[in-house]
Design an enzyme around this catalytic site. Structure first.
Site, PDB file in Angstrom:
ATOM      1  CG  HIS A  74      -1.786   1.028   1.205  1.00  0.00           C
ATOM      2  ND1 HIS A  74      -2.939   1.063   1.055  1.00  0.00           N
ATOM      3  CD2 HIS A  74      -1.632   2.521   1.844  1.00  0.00           C
ATOM      4  CE1 HIS A  74      -3.741   2.471   1.398  1.00  0.00           C
ATOM      5  NE2 HIS A  74      -2.713   3.373   1.739  1.00  0.00           N
ATOM      6  CD  GLU A  75       1.606   3.725   3.650  1.00  0.00           C
ATOM      7  OE1 GLU A  75       1.868   4.791   3.008  1.00  0.00           O
ATOM      8  OE2 GLU A  75       0.478   3.531   4.074  1.00  0.00           O
ATOM      9  CG  HIS A 114       0.560   6.119  -0.995  1.00  0.00           C
ATOM     10  ND1 HIS A 114      -0.824   6.648  -1.669  1.00  0.00           N
ATOM     11  CD2 HIS A 114      -0.117   5.331   0.286  1.00  0.00           C
ATOM     12  CE1 HIS A 114      -1.781   6.288  -0.911  1.00  0.00           C
ATOM     13  NE2 HIS A 114      -1.589   5.633   0.129  1.00  0.00           N
TER      14      HIS A 114
END
Length: 250
Positions: free
Chosen positions: A63-64, A67
């Protein structure tokens, strides 16, 4: 006056607790122990702690990284300077968010810093794209779990597939879908706030910025009334179980 499209999250109280685990070989050893512990819990105990540990070690880093990689590909070097272009979970985990994912199905990792003004796109559009990349990665992970299960499950069943195997896949996918819906709630610093701000006209986005300071208070109110009114069931867990069952065709 136009809304400002740069949000730098405040320092997380748990952001430095794993600094010593970011470097190999200690990081490799910790990841191996974590995965082994997760599988042991899945096999020996009828609970979801094993799947939650895998969320910390797999889903949160992806997820990170989504980003960070999106911002970097759009021209902002900040995530690279911060050491966030990695799948090493200890570069991304947050203490409080990690504890919450273990005691509930919702939590968070350390936010990725980026500067929308450094992106090659319009700042509001670029910020929206970077923000959306995280939740979409959770949905992609859940979909991949379902595709693997639907493709390999029947063949594995022939050789005596244990019951915990399906439970692990389904629970891992369910938590990812729940995180997808959770992160799309339009309250800062969740990704949904930046996504909504990028979709709104400038004058409405400016009005949305005014309530950013009250986001934490709104969260507290939601948690307080969640027992009387199943807000999170309506917004997160209900849709998540429906989507997961559709993915697995259950």
């Amino acid at each position: 006056m136009r809304a400002q499209y740069y949000y730098e999250p405040p320092p997380s109280p748990g952001s430095n607790w794993l600094e010593r685990l970011k470097e190999p070989p200690l990081s490799y050893l910790a990841i191996f122990i974590g995965i082994a512990l997760a599988l042991y819990l899945v096999v020996r105990f009828p609970n979801d702690y094993g799947a939650k540990i895998l969320i910390l070690l797999i889903a949160f880093p992806i997820h990170e990284l989504a980003h960070a990689l999106t911002a970097f590909q759009l021209g902002d070097p900040t995530p690279k300077y911060d050491g966030r272009l990695t799948l090493n979970p200890f570069a991304h985990l947050d203490l409080i968010g990690s504890i919450l994912i273990m005691v509930a199905f919702l939590g968070w990792a350390k936010p990725v810093r980026f500067n929308p003004n450094a992106l090659r796109t319009n700042p509001r559009t670029g910020a929206m794209i970077v923000a959306a990349a995280g939740p979409l990665s959770n949905l992609v992970l859940a979909t991949l779990m379902a595709i693997f299960w639907r493709g390999a499950g029947p063949a594995l069943a022939v050789v005596g597939l244990p019951d915990w195997f399906e439970t692990l896949f389904f629970t891992f996918a369910f938590i990812n879908v729940a995180l997808f819906f959770f992160n799309l709630i339009p309250l800062a610093p969740l990704d949904g706030f930046t996504v909504l701000r990028g979709l709104l006209p400038y004058h409405l986005a400016y009005q949305l910025d005014k309530i950013q300071r009250f986001s934490f208070l709104i969260f507290i109110v939601l948690f307080i009334f969640s027992r009387q009114i199943p807000i999170f069931s309506w917004l997160i867990f209900g849709p998540a179980i429906t989507v997961t069952r559709l993915l697995f065709s259950l």
